[in-house]
Design an enzyme around this catalytic site. Structure first.
Site, PDB file in Angstrom:
ATOM      1  N   CYS A 138      31.213  -5.506  13.240  1.00  0.00           N
ATOM      2  CA  CYS A 138      31.400  -5.436  14.692  1.00  0.00           C
ATOM      3  C   CYS A 138      30.202  -6.057  15.376  1.00  0.00           C
ATOM      4  CB  CYS A 138      31.580  -4.000  15.153  1.00  0.00           C
ATOM      5  SG  CYS A 138      31.977  -3.896  16.904  1.00  0.00           S
ATOM      6  N   GLU A 185      37.621   0.084   9.011  1.00  0.00           N
ATOM      7  CA  GLU A 185      36.444   0.888   8.666  1.00  0.00           C
ATOM      8  C   GLU A 185      35.206   0.247   9.257  1.00  0.00           C
ATOM      9  OE1 GLU A 185      32.849   1.706   6.106  1.00  0.00           O
ATOM     10  OE2 GLU A 185      33.895  -0.191   6.493  1.00  0.00           O
ATOM     11  N   ARG A 229      26.739   9.470   3.903  1.00  0.00           N
ATOM     12  CA  ARG A 229      27.195   8.170   4.401  1.00  0.00           C
ATOM     13  C   ARG A 229      28.363   8.382   5.351  1.00  0.00           C
ATOM     14  NH1 ARG A 229      26.138   3.277   1.970  1.00  0.00           N
ATOM     15  NH2 ARG A 229      27.372   1.496   2.680  1.00  0.00           N
ATOM     16  N   ARG A 231      31.011   7.137   8.084  1.00  0.00           N
ATOM     17  CA  ARG A 231      31.706   5.933   8.517  1.00  0.00           C
ATOM     18  C   ARG A 231      32.918   6.328   9.344  1.00  0.00           C
ATOM     19  NH1 ARG A 231      27.587   4.229   7.181  1.00  0.00           N
ATOM     20  NH2 ARG A 231      27.087   2.404   5.884  1.00  0.00           N
TER      21      ARG A 231
END
Length: 412
Positions: A138, A185, A229, A231
């Site tokens: 992104c 994702e 982690r 996401r």
């Protein structure tokens, strides 16, 4: 197929340096073998099969559903959806080293298309598919007011709000192909980027411009692997609003595996067939931090502690959960250092341990250098997280598989 034929196949896909890395020999040795100047040892044929070349014929099973794999990296999202019976019909990945790792692990038939730069692929050339998968990068973008756009005579809405970002390529393919579902994702910070405007635009495009029922959730990989982690997962369905995160089954953190489950045993049970291990199964000394680097990291951490900052290294034991593995791990390994005792310098994770930390099986091939491997695993997804999301998505795909595509883009 004899060793020379296998070697020829490997060198059509990988450079002599990469073959040498996989076989733990000098590239010059590989070239001599290939030219017939010297004879390869008996183990080379099996090593090429196991480490470099896909085994057997491409799968002939049409699969429960088809999907495309955009910004594919090394295929973590694909791995998860194949576990649920899906078949990949199109892949895009621009990084040549990631492409080599991907190609070493997936054997596709002639109908599969592997593109490099998705921005140069026309949406009409993408095959029809049931599910679009994308771990899209992104890039920052801002949104100007519609009134200002109108005053300047410039376009706004779908054709403008996402132009210049890689999300635009995801959106244009969804618009053209109208898959039954998608999974996107990204990093957790996507939600807060540009005070939430970036994420708001993405959801607006997916829901209101493209007409999908969209659900999103931040999931921490440490439910499944010994790594913190987080996401964000964005799921959308074209024809049903029944998908629910309530069906997600996430193991409790206290029941999740710890680092000891992914570390090399170093007791001889793991053979030297793993490039990062010596003949007795010990991790090679090159993964142990030098005195100079270890002193630097300790001094750096101490300096920031004095300033009240949290910067520093992450020293962990087999009983711990690690910090997030990043693509910069190859630089010094500071975010995840494995303790070897108070009087010994810690060590980095090996590439195989990084693969395990991301949920890849030991059959996953690593045909690239350590530096490339660290970057690839640091950029990958936690496979079991995506597999669990895929598990709850598939029943909704099957329910709607016979339904005709709806071309309307009106919001639900």
């Amino acid at each position: 197929m004899d060793v020379y034929e296998l070697l020829d196949r490997a060198l059509k896909q990988f450079s002599p340096k990469e073959v040498g890395l996989a076989l733990e020999v000098d590239p010059k040795t590989v070239r001599r073998w290939h030219l017939g100047e010297t004879k390869p040892p008996a183990y080379v044929a099996d090593a090429i099969r196991q480490r470099l070349l896909p085994l057997g014929e491409p799968p002939s099973d049409p699969g429960k559903f088809t999907f495309i794999d955009l910004f594919a990296g090394i295929g973590g999202i694909r791995t998860a959806f194949e576990q649920q019976g899906g078949r990949c019909v199109f892949t895009s990945e621009w990084d040549p080293y990631a492409r080599k790792t991907y190609a070493a692990n997936f054997h596709d038939g002639p109908d599969h298309v592997f593109a490099s730069d998705i921005t140069k692929v026309h949406e009409d050339d993408v095959p029809e598919h049931d599910v679009l998968l994308a771990g899209f990068p992104c890039q920052p973008f801002s949104i100007a007011g519609v009134s200002k756009k109108n005053a300047l005579g410039r376009p706004h809405g779908f054709s403008d709000k996402t132009q210049g970002t890689l999300f635009f390529d995801v959106a244009r393919i969804i618009a053209a192909k109208r898959p039954k579902a998608f999974l996107l994702e990204n990093v957790k910070n996507l939600v807060s980027h540009d005070k939430g405007r970036t994420f708001s635009t993405i959801i607006d495009v997916l829901q209101n411009e493209l007409g999908y029922h969209v659900k999103f959730r931040v999931i921490n990989g440490k439910h499944f692997v010994p790594q913190h982690r987080e996401r964000i997962i964005i799921v959308g369905f074209r024809d049903t609003a029944d998908f629910s995160w309530d069906d997600l089954e996430l193991p409790a953190y206290e029941d999740a595996p710890k680092l000891g489950s992914i570390l090399h045993s170093e007791n001889g049970k793991e053979s030297g067939d793993i490039p990062s291990l010596g003949p007795k199964g010990k991790v090679l000394d090159k993964y142990i931090l030098s005195d100079k680097l270890w002193d630097y990291l300790q001094n750096y951490a101490a300096k920031h502690r004095e300033k009240g900052n949290g910067f520093g290294f992450g020293l962990v034991t087999p009983k711990d959960t690690a910090r997030t593995l990043s693509a910069r791990y190859y630089k010094d390994g500071s975010e995840i250092l494995i303790s070897r005792g108070a009087k010994k310098n810690p060590r980095r994770l090996t590439p195989r341990e990084c693969a395990r930390l991301m949920g890849f099986g030991d059959d996953f091939r690593i045909p690239v250098s350590d530096t490339r491997a660290y970057k690839q695993f640091g950029n990958s997804v936690v496979v079991p997280v995506i597999a669990e999301v895929a598990r709850i998505m598939v029943p909704h795909l099957e329910e709607k598989k016979a339904a005709p595509a709806k071309r309307s883009r009106k919001a639900a």
